[in-house]
Design a protein around this motif. Structure first.
Motif, PDB file in Angstrom:
ATOM      1  N   LYS A  52       0.954  -1.201   0.017  1.00  9.70           N
ATOM      2  CA  LYS A  52       0.034   0.076  -0.006  1.00  9.70           C
ATOM      3  C   LYS A  52       0.941   1.099  -0.030  1.00  9.70           C
ATOM      4  O   LYS A  52       2.026   1.221   0.393  1.00  9.70           O
ATOM      5  CB  LYS A  52      -0.975  -0.009   1.148  1.00  9.70           C
ATOM      6  N   ARG A  53       0.065   2.389  -0.272  1.00  7.12           N
ATOM      7  CA  ARG A  53       0.987   3.671  -0.233  1.00  7.12           C
ATOM      8  C   ARG A  53       0.748   4.079   1.131  1.00  7.12           C
ATOM      9  O   ARG A  53      -0.320   4.375   1.605  1.00  7.12           O
ATOM     10  CB  ARG A  53       0.286   4.560  -1.346  1.00  7.12           C
ATOM     11  N   ALA A  54       1.785   4.683   1.952  1.00  5.23           N
ATOM     12  CA  ALA A  54       1.939   5.242   2.992  1.00  5.23           C
ATOM     13  C   ALA A  54       1.412   6.628   2.992  1.00  5.23           C
ATOM     14  O   ALA A  54       1.869   7.405   2.081  1.00  5.23           O
ATOM     15  CB  ALA A  54       3.281   5.329   3.805  1.00  5.23           C
ATOM     16  N   ALA A  55       0.228   7.160   3.497  1.00  7.28           N
ATOM     17  CA  ALA A  55      -0.615   8.292   3.348  1.00  7.28           C
ATOM     18  C   ALA A  55       0.328   9.269   4.421  1.00  7.28           C
ATOM     19  O   ALA A  55       0.428  10.183   4.068  1.00  7.28           O
ATOM     20  CB  ALA A  55      -1.859   8.097   3.310  1.00  7.28           C
ATOM     21  N   LEU A  79      -2.438   3.544   5.838  1.00  6.40           N
ATOM     22  CA  LEU A  79      -2.219   3.104   4.353  1.00  6.40           C
ATOM     23  C   LEU A  79      -3.108   2.920   3.295  1.00  6.40           C
ATOM     24  O   LEU A  79      -4.141   2.644   3.868  1.00  6.40           O
ATOM     25  CB  LEU A  79      -1.455   1.641   4.521  1.00  6.40           C
ATOM     26  N   LEU A  80      -2.939   3.364   2.066  1.00 12.89           N
ATOM     27  CA  LEU A  80      -4.062   3.624   1.229  1.00 12.89           C
ATOM     28  C   LEU A  80      -3.852   2.954  -0.303  1.00 12.89           C
ATOM     29  O   LEU A  80      -2.561   2.997  -0.602  1.00 12.89           O
ATOM     30  CB  LEU A  80      -4.335   4.886   0.860  1.00 12.89           C
ATOM     31  N   SER A  81      -4.634   2.221  -0.931  1.00 14.59           N
ATOM     32  CA  SER A  81      -4.515   1.755  -2.217  1.00 14.59           C
ATOM     33  C   SER A  81      -4.573   3.046  -3.005  1.00 14.59           C
ATOM     34  O   SER A  81      -5.158   3.836  -2.870  1.00 14.59           O
ATOM     35  CB  SER A  81      -5.989   0.849  -2.348  1.00 14.59           C
ATOM     36  N   ASP A  82      -3.944   2.588  -3.930  1.00 12.06           N
ATOM     37  CA  ASP A  82      -4.021   3.752  -5.217  1.00 12.06           C
ATOM     38  C   ASP A  82      -5.026   3.716  -5.893  1.00 12.06           C
ATOM     39  O   ASP A  82      -5.687   4.715  -6.345  1.00 12.06           O
ATOM     40  CB  ASP A  82      -2.793   3.495  -6.250  1.00 12.06           C
ATOM     41  N   ASN A  83      -5.678   2.638  -5.900  1.00 17.84           N
ATOM     42  CA  ASN A  83      -7.018   2.288  -6.820  1.00 17.84           C
ATOM     43  C   ASN A  83      -8.015   2.654  -6.091  1.00 17.84           C
ATOM     44  O   ASN A  83      -8.506   1.877  -4.835  1.00 17.84           O
ATOM     45  CB  ASN A  83      -7.254   0.807  -7.281  1.00 17.84           C
ATOM     46  N   GLU A  84      -8.704   3.881  -6.146  1.00 20.90           N
ATOM     47  CA  GLU A  84      -9.818   4.492  -5.226  1.00 20.90           C
ATOM     48  C   GLU A  84     -11.130   3.478  -4.894  1.00 20.90           C
ATOM     49  O   GLU A  84     -11.832   3.831  -4.110  1.00 20.90           O
ATOM     50  CB  GLU A  84     -10.313   5.946  -5.512  1.00 20.90           C
ATOM     51  N   PHE A  85     -11.246   2.503  -5.816  1.00 20.72           N
ATOM     52  CA  PHE A  85     -12.582   1.567  -5.778  1.00 20.72           C
ATOM     53  C   PHE A  85     -12.182   0.324  -4.887  1.00 20.72           C
ATOM     54  O   PHE A  85     -12.925  -0.467  -4.778  1.00 20.72           O
ATOM     55  CB  PHE A  85     -12.736   1.415  -7.131  1.00 20.72           C
ATOM     56  N   VAL A  86     -10.942   0.347  -4.454  1.00 20.59           N
ATOM     57  CA  VAL A  86     -10.440  -0.953  -3.638  1.00 20.59           C
ATOM     58  C   VAL A  86     -10.390  -0.225  -2.037  1.00 20.59           C
ATOM     59  O   VAL A  86      -9.425   0.442  -2.133  1.00 20.59           O
ATOM     60  CB  VAL A  86      -9.420  -1.604  -4.067  1.00 20.59           C
ATOM     61  N   THR A  87     -11.144  -0.758  -1.272  1.00 21.56           N
ATOM     62  CA  THR A  87     -11.157  -0.127  -0.176  1.00 21.56           C
ATOM     63  C   THR A  87     -10.449  -1.188   0.958  1.00 21.56           C
ATOM     64  O   THR A  87     -10.550  -0.988   2.242  1.00 21.56           O
ATOM     65  CB  THR A  87     -12.505   0.149   0.283  1.00 21.56           C
ATOM     66  N   SER A  88      -9.734  -2.028   0.624  1.00 16.16           N
ATOM     67  CA  SER A  88      -9.073  -3.159   1.517  1.00 16.16           C
ATOM     68  C   SER A  88      -7.845  -2.383   1.835  1.00 16.16           C
ATOM     69  O   SER A  88      -6.670  -2.802   1.585  1.00 16.16           O
ATOM     70  CB  SER A  88      -8.639  -4.455   1.026  1.00 16.16           C
ATOM     71  N   ASP A  89      -7.756  -1.445   2.788  1.00 20.50           N
ATOM     72  CA  ASP A  89      -6.687  -0.766   3.132  1.00 20.50           C
ATOM     73  C   ASP A  89      -6.957  -0.065   4.841  1.00 20.50           C
ATOM     74  O   ASP A  89      -7.941  -0.544   5.240  1.00 20.50           O
ATOM     75  CB  ASP A  89      -6.367   0.540   2.216  1.00 20.50           C
ATOM     76  N   SER A  90      -6.330   1.058   5.023  1.00 22.41           N
ATOM     77  CA  SER A  90      -6.714   1.489   6.305  1.00 22.41           C
ATOM     78  C   SER A  90      -8.226   1.921   6.481  1.00 22.41           C
ATOM     79  O   SER A  90      -8.609   2.290   7.573  1.00 22.41           O
ATOM     80  CB  SER A  90      -5.769   2.766   6.842  1.00 22.41           C
ATOM     81  N   ARG A  91      -8.824   2.266   5.649  1.00 14.35           N
ATOM     82  CA  ARG A  91     -10.090   2.556   5.637  1.00 14.35           C
ATOM     83  C   ARG A  91     -11.101   1.581   6.343  1.00 14.35           C
ATOM     84  O   ARG A  91     -12.084   1.872   6.663  1.00 14.35           O
ATOM     85  CB  ARG A  91     -10.765   3.398   4.110  1.00 14.35           C
ATOM     86  N   GLU A  92     -10.517   0.366   6.009  1.00 12.76           N
ATOM     87  CA  GLU A  92     -11.271  -0.934   6.327  1.00 12.76           C
ATOM     88  C   GLU A  92     -10.623  -1.262   7.774  1.00 12.76           C
ATOM     89  O   GLU A  92     -11.201  -1.737   8.612  1.00 12.76           O
ATOM     90  CB  GLU A  92     -11.016  -2.042   5.324  1.00 12.76           C
ATOM     91  N   PHE A  93      -9.175  -1.512   7.755  1.00 13.98           N
ATOM     92  CA  PHE A  93      -8.581  -2.087   9.036  1.00 13.98           C
ATOM     93  C   PHE A  93      -7.835  -0.940   9.876  1.00 13.98           C
ATOM     94  O   PHE A  93      -7.247  -1.397  11.076  1.00 13.98           O
ATOM     95  CB  PHE A  93      -7.748  -3.187   8.723  1.00 13.98           C
ATOM     96  N   GLY A  94      -8.077   0.189   9.553  1.00 16.16           N
ATOM     97  CA  GLY A  94      -7.269   1.398  10.498  1.00 16.16           C
ATOM     98  C   GLY A  94      -5.641   1.417  10.266  1.00 16.16           C
ATOM     99  O   GLY A  94      -5.035   0.844   9.213  1.00 16.16           O
ATOM    100  N   ALA A  95      -5.230   2.133  11.138  1.00 13.18           N
ATOM    101  CA  ALA A  95      -3.746   2.229  10.999  1.00 13.18           C
ATOM    102  C   ALA A  95      -3.202   1.028  11.081  1.00 13.18           C
ATOM    103  O   ALA A  95      -3.504   0.189  12.093  1.00 13.18           O
ATOM    104  CB  ALA A  95      -3.323   3.440  12.103  1.00 13.18           C
ATOM    105  N   VAL A  96      -1.776   1.069  10.519  1.00  8.88           N
ATOM    106  CA  VAL A  96      -1.084  -0.226  10.765  1.00  8.88           C
ATOM    107  C   VAL A  96       0.158   0.171  11.708  1.00  8.88           C
ATOM    108  O   VAL A  96       0.508   1.124  11.624  1.00  8.88           O
ATOM    109  CB  VAL A  96      -0.298  -0.766   9.472  1.00  8.88           C
TER     110      VAL A  96
END
Length: 118
Positions: free
Chosen positions: A63-66, A75-92
């Motif tokens: 992922k990209r470190a935001a 951490l965020l995905s570059d693909n805005e349509f994929v939400t399996s990132d910190s929006r789903e699991f919070g900060a790493v």
């Protein structure tokens, strides 16, 4: 993400990207050269490899470190349509961030830097 060598133990590793979460920077099937690093060396905009915080099987994510969060990274995905990132699991947590991606290897004849997100 599939690993040729686990970045948790090796200084340099080559990992295979699995899935569309980092499109357009990284595509499914790309390989990335990653370098193990300490969390203090990560900067916003870096592409990083981390252990998925919600899984006990040690699954790796790329992922990209935001931005830094309290004791970890958003951490965020570059693909805005994929939400399996910190929006789903919070900060790493810092300890779960293992490596920074250095090069994308699409095929042996095409080596390229990972583009910055605009």
């Amino acid at each position: 993400m599939r690993s040729a060598t686990d970045p948790g133990t090796a200084r340099w590793s080559v990992l295979r990207v699995s899935g569309p979460s980092m499109v357009p920077a990284l595509r499914d099937g790309d390989f990335v050269l990653v370098r193990r690093t300490r969390p203090g060396r990560i900067r916003p905009g870096d592409v990083v490899v981390a252990r998925h915080p919600g899984r006990t099987d040690g699954m790796l994510v790329i992922k990209r470190a935001a931005r830094p969060e309290n004791g970890g990274w958003w951490l965020l995905s570059d693909n805005e349509f994929v939400t399996s990132d910190s929006r789903e699991f919070g900060a790493v947590p810092d300890a779960a961030v293992l490596a920074r991606a250095v090069l994308r290897l699409r095929d042996p004849c095409r080596v390229a830097r990972i583009p910055k997100k605009r």
